[in-house]
Write a protein that holds these residues in place. Structure first.
Motif, mmCIF file in Angstrom:
data_model
loop_
_atom_site.group_PDB
_atom_site.id
_atom_site.type_symbol
_atom_site.label_atom_id
_atom_site.label_comp_id
_atom_site.label_asym_id
_atom_site.label_seq_id
_atom_site.Cartn_x
_atom_site.Cartn_y
_atom_site.Cartn_z
ATOM 1 N N THR A 263 -16.472 7.467 57.122
ATOM 2 C CA THR A 263 -15.282 7.419 56.232
ATOM 3 C C THR A 263 -14.186 7.837 56.112
ATOM 4 O OG1 THR A 263 -17.670 5.249 56.229
ATOM 5 C CG2 THR A 263 -15.132 4.983 54.988
ATOM 6 N N LEU A 264 -13.466 7.505 56.632
ATOM 7 C CA LEU A 264 -11.662 8.188 55.995
ATOM 8 C C LEU A 264 -11.083 6.724 55.065
ATOM 9 C CD1 LEU A 264 -9.645 8.519 59.500
ATOM 10 C CD2 LEU A 264 -11.048 10.145 57.520
ATOM 11 N N LEU A 265 -11.086 7.869 53.469
ATOM 12 C CA LEU A 265 -11.156 7.578 52.846
ATOM 13 C C LEU A 265 -9.077 7.867 51.632
ATOM 14 C CD1 LEU A 265 -14.067 7.486 50.602
ATOM 15 C CD2 LEU A 265 -12.998 5.326 51.077
ATOM 16 N N PRO A 266 -8.727 6.807 50.768
ATOM 17 C CA PRO A 266 -7.112 7.486 50.520
ATOM 18 C C PRO A 266 -7.230 9.490 50.218
ATOM 19 C CG PRO A 266 -7.071 6.072 49.353
ATOM 20 C CD PRO A 266 -9.293 6.324 50.513
ATOM 21 N N ILE A 267 -8.303 9.988 49.855
ATOM 22 C CA ILE A 267 -8.400 11.429 48.928
ATOM 23 C C ILE A 267 -9.587 12.017 49.963
ATOM 24 C CG2 ILE A 267 -8.654 10.587 46.452
ATOM 25 C CD1 ILE A 267 -11.998 10.173 47.382
ATOM 26 N N GLY A 268 -9.687 11.233 50.930
ATOM 27 C CA GLY A 268 -10.287 13.263 51.893
ATOM 28 C C GLY A 268 -11.475 11.334 52.989
ATOM 29 N N GLY A 269 -12.741 12.295 53.618
ATOM 30 C CA GLY A 269 -13.375 11.443 54.252
ATOM 31 C C GLY A 269 -14.719 11.982 53.716
ATOM 32 N N ILE B 32 -20.813 9.013 66.846
ATOM 33 C CA ILE B 32 -20.735 8.967 65.714
ATOM 34 C C ILE B 32 -19.787 7.725 65.252
ATOM 35 C CG2 ILE B 32 -20.311 9.609 62.920
ATOM 36 C CD1 ILE B 32 -21.363 12.707 64.337
ATOM 37 N N PRO B 33 -20.121 6.382 64.542
ATOM 38 C CA PRO B 33 -19.239 5.776 64.508
ATOM 39 C C PRO B 33 -17.624 6.608 63.264
ATOM 40 C CG PRO B 33 -21.175 4.137 63.906
ATOM 41 C CD PRO B 33 -20.976 6.377 64.495
ATOM 42 N N ILE B 34 -16.763 6.340 63.570
ATOM 43 C CA ILE B 34 -15.107 6.431 63.013
ATOM 44 C C ILE B 34 -14.796 5.568 62.088
ATOM 45 C CG2 ILE B 34 -13.300 7.858 62.507
ATOM 46 C CD1 ILE B 34 -15.731 9.574 63.528
ATOM 47 N N ARG B 35 -15.216 5.067 60.573
ATOM 48 C CA ARG B 35 -14.638 3.855 60.066
ATOM 49 C C ARG B 35 -13.516 4.351 58.969
ATOM 50 N NH1 ARG B 35 -18.304 0.303 60.703
ATOM 51 N NH2 ARG B 35 -17.968 -1.108 58.861
ATOM 52 N N VAL B 36 -12.165 3.366 58.271
ATOM 53 C CA VAL B 36 -11.273 3.544 57.557
ATOM 54 C C VAL B 36 -11.877 2.178 56.624
ATOM 55 C CG1 VAL B 36 -9.026 3.503 57.756
ATOM 56 C CG2 VAL B 36 -10.163 4.315 59.614
ATOM 57 N N HIS B 37 -11.553 2.753 55.558
ATOM 58 C CA HIS B 37 -11.362 1.959 54.266
ATOM 59 C C HIS B 37 -9.641 1.496 54.029
ATOM 60 C CE1 HIS B 37 -12.245 0.929 50.183
ATOM 61 N NE2 HIS B 37 -13.088 0.818 50.310
ATOM 62 N N ALA B 38 -9.934 0.739 54.104
ATOM 63 C CA ALA B 38 -8.572 -0.474 53.728
ATOM 64 C C ALA B 38 -7.925 0.483 52.634
ATOM 65 C CB ALA B 38 -9.313 -1.893 52.844
ATOM 66 N N THR B 39 -8.359 1.496 51.526
ATOM 67 C CA THR B 39 -7.318 1.528 50.817
ATOM 68 C C THR B 39 -6.653 2.743 51.290
ATOM 69 O OG1 THR B 39 -9.456 3.463 49.913
ATOM 70 C CG2 THR B 39 -8.321 1.098 49.217
ATOM 71 N N PHE B 40 -7.133 3.005 52.317
ATOM 72 C CA PHE B 40 -6.251 4.623 53.262
ATOM 73 C C PHE B 40 -5.498 3.703 53.628
ATOM 74 C CE2 PHE B 40 -5.335 5.799 57.707
ATOM 75 C CZ PHE B 40 -5.136 7.058 57.144
ATOM 76 N N PHE B 41 -5.169 2.561 53.953
ATOM 77 C CA PHE B 41 -3.111 2.055 54.434
ATOM 78 C C PHE B 41 -2.791 2.269 53.398
ATOM 79 C CE2 PHE B 41 -6.090 0.323 57.670
ATOM 80 C CZ PHE B 41 -5.475 0.848 58.094
ATOM 81 N N LEU B 42 -3.477 2.605 52.252
ATOM 82 C CA LEU B 42 -2.025 2.877 51.117
ATOM 83 C C LEU B 42 -1.154 3.974 51.009
ATOM 84 C CD1 LEU B 42 -4.669 1.453 47.524
ATOM 85 C CD2 LEU B 42 -2.472 0.539 48.640
ATOM 86 N N ILE B 43 -2.427 4.751 51.734
ATOM 87 C CA ILE B 43 -1.345 6.262 51.400
ATOM 88 C C ILE B 43 -0.244 6.002 52.659
ATOM 89 C CG2 ILE B 43 -1.698 8.083 52.982
ATOM 90 C CD1 ILE B 43 -3.084 8.516 49.914
ATOM 91 N N LEU B 44 -0.581 4.866 53.382
ATOM 92 C CA LEU B 44 0.464 4.996 54.931
ATOM 93 C C LEU B 44 1.699 4.562 53.883
ATOM 94 C CD1 LEU B 44 -1.437 4.480 57.807
ATOM 95 C CD2 LEU B 44 -0.555 6.380 56.740
ATOM 96 N N VAL B 45 1.215 3.445 53.411
ATOM 97 C CA VAL B 45 2.059 2.832 52.594
ATOM 98 C C VAL B 45 3.254 3.694 51.725
ATOM 99 C CG1 VAL B 45 3.203 0.903 51.270
ATOM 100 C CG2 VAL B 45 1.253 0.412 52.910
ATOM 101 N N PHE B 46 2.657 4.772 51.113
ATOM 102 C CA PHE B 46 2.912 5.130 49.777
ATOM 103 C C PHE B 46 4.382 6.167 50.607
ATOM 104 C CE2 PHE B 46 2.900 9.999 48.020
ATOM 105 C CZ PHE B 46 3.318 9.470 46.252
ATOM 106 N N VAL B 47 3.745 6.710 51.868
ATOM 107 C CA VAL B 47 4.383 8.204 52.463
ATOM 108 C C VAL B 47 5.509 7.295 53.263
ATOM 109 C CG1 VAL B 47 4.707 9.043 54.929
ATOM 110 C CG2 VAL B 47 2.012 9.443 53.161
ATOM 111 N N ALA B 48 4.916 6.157 53.390
ATOM 112 C CA ALA B 48 6.574 5.189 53.728
ATOM 113 C C ALA B 48 7.546 4.461 53.342
ATOM 114 C CB ALA B 48 5.972 4.012 54.819
ATOM 115 N N PHE B 49 7.471 4.579 52.331
ATOM 116 C CA PHE B 49 7.999 4.345 51.021
ATOM 117 C C PHE B 49 8.831 5.877 50.348
ATOM 118 C CE2 PHE B 49 6.691 -0.093 49.767
ATOM 119 C CZ PHE B 49 7.868 -0.161 49.637
ATOM 120 N N ALA B 50 8.166 6.971 49.797
ATOM 121 C CA ALA B 50 8.382 7.931 49.622
ATOM 122 C C ALA B 50 9.354 9.110 50.581
ATOM 123 C CB ALA B 50 7.410 9.079 49.967
ATOM 124 N N HIS B 51 9.912 8.462 52.056
ATOM 125 C CA HIS B 51 10.966 8.372 53.091
ATOM 126 C C HIS B 51 12.337 7.850 53.322
ATOM 127 C CE1 HIS B 51 7.479 10.999 54.025
ATOM 128 N NE2 HIS B 51 8.531 12.478 54.217
#
Ligand code: ZN
Length: 379
Positions: free
Chosen positions: A76-82, A13-32
């Motif tokens: 598909t992985l989204l910031p709010i889940g899959g 099963i193809p696993i896809r990542v939505h572009a907005t998912f990276f917002l979460i990573l940026v958010f976490v990086a900023f928070a720390h």
């Protein structure tokens, strides 16, 4: 889903990542950011582990669905889940119940496993002392998996609990009515979330909106399915249409487009087999790139290998529409033992709904916003 790209596949099963998912990573990086690069790395690592758990949750839905013979298009992985997208949704309530339960079951299983690990390594800390950043990694992961399972059990679409509730109700009443009730309960819960969110966590407002829209869509889809009960693709397909030869140029296709009402063209090889669809959007994009003299071969959609599970005249129309939606297509070819016999287009489906509504009107009922009970005797 638009704006998503494939990062790999699991169990085919193809696993896809939505572009907005990276917002979460940026958010976490900023928070720390204030705590130094090590804290940032730990934060990101935790988020990635968490999303691996989300993938396993969705894989739970997917594998149970596949056991019942449903095709899973991707996860598909989204910031709010899959989201696990099925090519056609189960209509048997017992199957839907099993598929919907599988995700939370996986999350709880992961939590239980991590709990055993944490206890075995005697690193268990009182939960009250845990924080997003404090406590052992495994224990924090255990807690979020528990919440992931529990949150998804809320009886609100598009959460798994909403589907489970609908499946439970559908064993006692017809499917559309069960969906309407489940959708209303979901929207009621969304209002509660929204109200709580106003006073506590703004993130709840976001979830409330998500749930409210999800419930609305689910209810509309169920009404559609009722309208199309017993109707097959051949009852709705276009049988007068033009095709394009595979060696045609973009300019040839453009001339065909201007000739008539048709927007999407099946492209056929010398032996008359369909090798793909050329849509108006793809055509216009090619012209915008200045490819007007080029061949249409590279523009086709869906990819030729996607056509093996193609529509036949006997396919139930509801499944055909799901397939259109799953491919994000406005039309798909209909094949009878490999031979092109029609086109299923969204436009024609829309006309069918209008006809249905007009007929229902003369009988004193309205299909638009109907509960579905008056439309469908069986089930
Ligand atoms: Zn789920």
């Amino acid at each position: 889903m638009r704006w998503s790209f494939k990062i790999g596949s699991l169990a085919g099963i193809p696993i896809r990542v939505h572009a907005t998912f990276f917002l979460i990573l940026v958010f976490v990086a900023f928070a720390h950011a204030d705590d130094g690069p090590q804290a940032i790395a730990r934060g990101l690592f935790f988020v990635l582990l968490l999303f691996l758990c989300v993938v396993l949750h969705e894989l739970g839905h997917s594998l149970v669905g596949r056991r019942y013979g449903y095709r899973v298009r991707d996860i598909t992985l989204l910031p709010i889940g899959g989201v696990a997208s099925f090519e056609n949704m189960p209509t048997d309530p017992r199957q839907e119940l099993a598929i919907a339960s599988a995700g939370p079951a996986v999350s709880f299983a992961i939590a239980a496993l991590l709990y055993a690990l944490v206890v075995a390594t005697s690193s268990f800390e009182p939960l009250a002392q845990l924080d997003v950043d404090r406590g052992s990694l495994l224990e924090r992961l255990m807690v979020v998996n528990f919440f992931l399972g529990a949150f998804n059990l809320l009886p609100a679409f598009p959460m798994d609990g909403g589907r489970m509730l609908r499946a439970f109700l559908a064993q006692r009443m017809d499917y559309a009515a069960a969906t309407q009730i489940a959708a209303r309960i979901g929207q009621g819960m969304a209002l509660v979330f929204g109200f709580l969110g106003l006073f506590t966590n703004p993130f709840l407002l976001f979830i409330a909106l998500f749930v409210y829209i999800g419930a609305e869509q689910e209810a509309a889809a169920a009404t559609m399915r009722t309208v199309f009960q017993g109707v097959r693709v051949c009852d709705a397909m276009v049988t007068r249409f033009a095709t394009l030869p595979s060696n045609a140029t973009v300019a040839d296709a453009l001339a065909k487009l201007l000739e008539g009402y048709q927007h999407d063209f099946p492209v056929v090889d010398e032996r008359g087999r369909v090798i793909g669809m050329l849509t108006r959007t793809l055509l216009l994009q090619a012209i915008a790139r200045g490819d007007e003299g080029g061949p249409i071969g590279g523009l086709l959609k869906p990819a030729p290998d996607d056509l093996d599970g193609s529509l036949t005249p006997e396919t139930p129309l509801g499944d055909g529409i799901e397939r259109l939606r799953a491919h994000g297509a406005t039309s798909l070819p209909v094949l009878r033992s490999g031979e092109l016999v029609g086109l299923l287009t969204l436009e024609n489906v829309g006309e069918l709904v209008m006809i249905h509504n007009a007929r229902a009107h003369t009988h004193g009922t309205s299909a638009a916003g109907a509960t579905g009970q008056s439309l469908q005797p069986e089930r």
